[in-house]
Design a protein around this motif. Structure first.
Motif, short mmCIF file in Angstrom:
data_model
loop_
_atom_site.label_atom_id
_atom_site.label_comp_id
_atom_site.label_asym_id
_atom_site.label_seq_id
_atom_site.Cartn_x
_atom_site.Cartn_y
_atom_site.Cartn_z
N THR A 177 102.12 43.37 -101.52
CA THR A 177 102.03 44.75 -102.02
C THR A 177 103.40 45.41 -102.03
N LYS A 178 104.23 44.99 -101.08
CA LYS A 178 105.55 45.64 -100.96
C LYS A 178 106.52 45.22 -102.06
N ASN A 179 106.14 44.18 -102.84
CA ASN A 179 107.05 43.73 -103.90
C ASN A 179 107.31 44.81 -104.95
N ILE A 180 106.47 45.84 -104.97
CA ILE A 180 106.68 46.94 -105.91
C ILE A 180 108.06 47.58 -105.69
N THR A 181 108.61 47.40 -104.50
CA THR A 181 109.93 48.01 -104.24
C THR A 181 111.00 47.43 -105.17
N ARG A 182 110.78 46.19 -105.66
CA ARG A 182 111.78 45.61 -106.59
C ARG A 182 111.85 46.46 -107.85
N GLN A 183 110.67 46.90 -108.29
CA GLN A 183 110.63 47.76 -109.48
C GLN A 183 111.32 49.10 -109.17
N PHE A 184 111.03 49.64 -107.99
CA PHE A 184 111.65 50.92 -107.62
C PHE A 184 113.17 50.76 -107.51
N GLU A 185 113.62 49.61 -107.00
CA GLU A 185 115.07 49.39 -106.88
C GLU A 185 115.73 49.44 -108.25
N ARG A 186 115.01 48.95 -109.26
CA ARG A 186 115.61 48.96 -110.61
C ARG A 186 115.88 50.40 -111.04
N THR A 187 115.00 51.32 -110.68
CA THR A 187 115.22 52.73 -110.99
C THR A 187 116.48 53.23 -110.28
N LEU A 188 116.67 52.77 -109.04
CA LEU A 188 117.84 53.24 -108.28
C LEU A 188 119.15 52.67 -108.81
N THR A 189 119.06 51.58 -109.58
CA THR A 189 120.31 51.01 -110.11
C THR A 189 120.72 51.68 -111.42
N ARG A 190 119.86 52.55 -111.96
CA ARG A 190 120.26 53.28 -113.17
C ARG A 190 121.38 54.25 -112.79
N GLY A 191 122.36 54.37 -113.65
CA GLY A 191 123.52 55.22 -113.34
C GLY A 191 123.17 56.67 -113.13
N ASN A 192 122.03 57.11 -113.71
CA ASN A 192 121.73 58.55 -113.64
C ASN A 192 120.76 58.90 -112.51
N VAL A 193 120.41 57.92 -111.66
CA VAL A 193 119.52 58.23 -110.53
C VAL A 193 120.29 57.98 -109.24
N ARG A 194 120.37 59.01 -108.40
CA ARG A 194 121.07 58.84 -107.11
C ARG A 194 120.12 59.14 -105.97
N PHE A 195 120.19 58.28 -104.94
CA PHE A 195 119.34 58.46 -103.76
C PHE A 195 120.10 59.28 -102.71
N PHE A 196 119.43 60.26 -102.17
CA PHE A 196 120.00 61.08 -101.10
C PHE A 196 119.05 60.99 -99.91
#
Ligand code: NAP
Length: 449
Positions: free
Chosen positions: A55-74
């Motif tokens: 079930t936790k593999n969904i984080t791979r998809q979420f990581e792809r969002t974080l690698t977009r240049g316009n999304v920053r994690f704080f």
């Protein structure tokens, strides 16, 4: 709107699905994905059972969002503690609130505040190594444990309490929890539903798992199983109930188990009191009967001796400082994700919500995708109509710099990648999926090193 600057508060599934939908529909946007913890993924890290690695593999998809240049994690930035809601609204065009439902619902029976009673949110956070509950140290000393509720969270808790140390070792359950559960395994675990087997909200795959535990086998009274599912139930509900009924029949027909942990499934048993003086010593239950879908008391009580009670009866959201909150429903008042003014019931400009704090604590991780899509659709329609905040920070960079100013120990995505790599390598050394950091100070210290 061109190049708008958005703040999403809460980096769990809902926050990620909102970010992802925004990136698809509005590629020129700039997103600050803010979380009070240094770690992203919300309930995927802190709620999904440690033995459900798939079930936790969904984080791979979420990581792809974080690698977009316009999304920053704080990470490590808490609304109310580090930055105020008014400040966010002044700095960004749009604020989206996705902070979930972290508060355990109460049973409201006598004895609920005795030591040894835990809500599932607290208990699950403990075994998943969430910093808030790192030191919970629950009273588990080999006596019986009652888990109240018939949802998938109750099943998760029961399964983990029944698993052998060897079964737990291949999960990413935290080291201190593994040591504790290995040293003080309950001899009896009860799974208690206030309604009947057909009314349970757990799903068949999760129920089925209880039948293949090394050290425990589910036992229940076959006389309590109904002959069939009412034919007039809606088809989807009928099919789910039939699957559960088939599994329960198999459990009930199995020969008595000699495994060390007794796993007892009780139905039609509503908690009426938790007994004990210094700590939990027992649970009083009242037999119930069903009239249609209504659960009625029968006045017939019985007691079970247990040393620990875990309530898995659902959650509520926590009010966020400065944000409208509907206390009776435990959610942010909203229409399709547009935050509503509690007095006028009109949408508040530039303020949105998604996930459990929008709709309540229902559904699986993927349920948040259409939920987020609805919020984003409404947001874009409002933006086309010119309904956005007027930020005082001229650019996304300036708005995001303000967040870093308010919390100098902000944890970035690159920082998270380092923590992630450390957790994975510590796990690898011990043949485990990962060994989590469980204290914020340890995470920050590891990043300083
Ligand atoms: P849930 O499915 O709503 O189950 C809550 C349970 O608590 C129900 O059986 C409910 O009984 C019972 N309950 C409520 N108040 C009670 C009371 N006062 N006394 C006794 N029992 C009471 O909620 P959940 O288990 O917390 O799960 C939340 C969501 O996460 C669900 O959508 C669930 O499917 C999802 N989830 C999924 C997974 C998975 O897919 N593996 C794992 C965990 C969670 P009544 O029905 O009688 O109200």
């Amino acid at each position: 709107m061109t190049g708008p600057q958005l703040a999403i508060v809460g980096a769990g599934p809902a926050g990620f699905y909102v970010a992802d939908a925004l990136c698809r529909k509005l590629p020129e946007c700039h997103i600050a994905l803010i979380d009070r913890l240094p770690t992203p993924f919300g309930l995927v890290r802190g709620g999904v059972a440690p033995d459900h690695q798939g079930t936790k593999n969904i984080t791979r998809q979420f990581e792809r969002t974080l690698t977009r240049g316009n999304v920053r994690f704080f990470g490590n930035v808490e609304l109310g503690r580090d930055i105020g809601y008014e400040e966010l609204k002044r700095a960004f065009d749009v604020v989206v609130l996705c902070t979930g439902a972290p508060v355990d619902r109460r049973l409201d029976v006598p004895g609920e505040s005795l030591p040894g009673v835990y809500g599932s949110g607290v208990f699950v956070s403990w075994y998943n190594g969430m910093p808030d509950q790192r030191e919970l140290n629950p009273l588990l000393d080999g006596a019986a444990v009652a888990v109240i509720g018939n949802g998938n969270v109750a099943i998760d808790i029961v399964r983990l309490l029944c698993k052998s140390p060897a079964e737990l070792a291949v999960s990413d359950i935290c080291e201190h929890v593994l040591a504790r559960l290995s040293a003080a395994r309950p001899r009896e675990v009860y799974l208690i539903g206030r309604r009947g087997p057909l009314e349970a909200s757990f799903t068949a795959p999760e129920l089925e798992e209880l039948g293949s535990l090394a050290d425990a086998a589910p036992a229940l009274n076959p006389a309590l199983l109904p002959a069939e599912v009412p034919a007039d139930w809606p088809e989807a509900r009928r099919k789910d109930a039939e699957k559960n009924l088939g599994i329960l029949r198999r459990f009930a027909a199995a020969p008595a188990s000699s495994k060390p942990v007794q796993l007892r499934l009780l139905f039609n048993a509503a908690p009426s009191a938790i007994m004990g003086s210094e700590r939990v010593a027992g649970l009083r239950l009242e037999r119930t009967r069903l009239e249609g879908s209504r659960t009625l008391p029968t006045g017939v009580h019985f007691d079970i001796a247990v040393g620990t009670v875990v309530t898995a009866i659902g959650y509520r959201s926590a009010p966020l400082p400065g944000v409208p909150f509907d206390d009776s429903w435990g959610v942010i008042p909203n229409a399709g994700g547009r935050v509503l003014d509690p007095a006028t019931h009109e949408p508040l400009v530039g303020q949105y919500t998604a996930g459990w704090i929008k709709r309540g604590p229902t559904g699986v991780i993927g349920t948040n995708k259409p939920d987020a899509a609805e919020t984003v659709e409404n947001m874009l329609a409002d933006a086309r109509a010119g309904h956005v905040l007027s930020p005082t920070q001229p650019t996304a960079a300036a708005a995001q710099a303000l967040v870093c100013e308010r919390q100098p120990q902000v944890v970035t995505y690159a920082d998270w990648q380092r923590l992630d790599a450390l957790e994975l390598s510590r796990g690898k050394e011990q043949g485990r999926p990962r060994i989590k950091f469980t204290r914020v100070e340890d995470m920050l210290a590891a990043l300083r090193d």
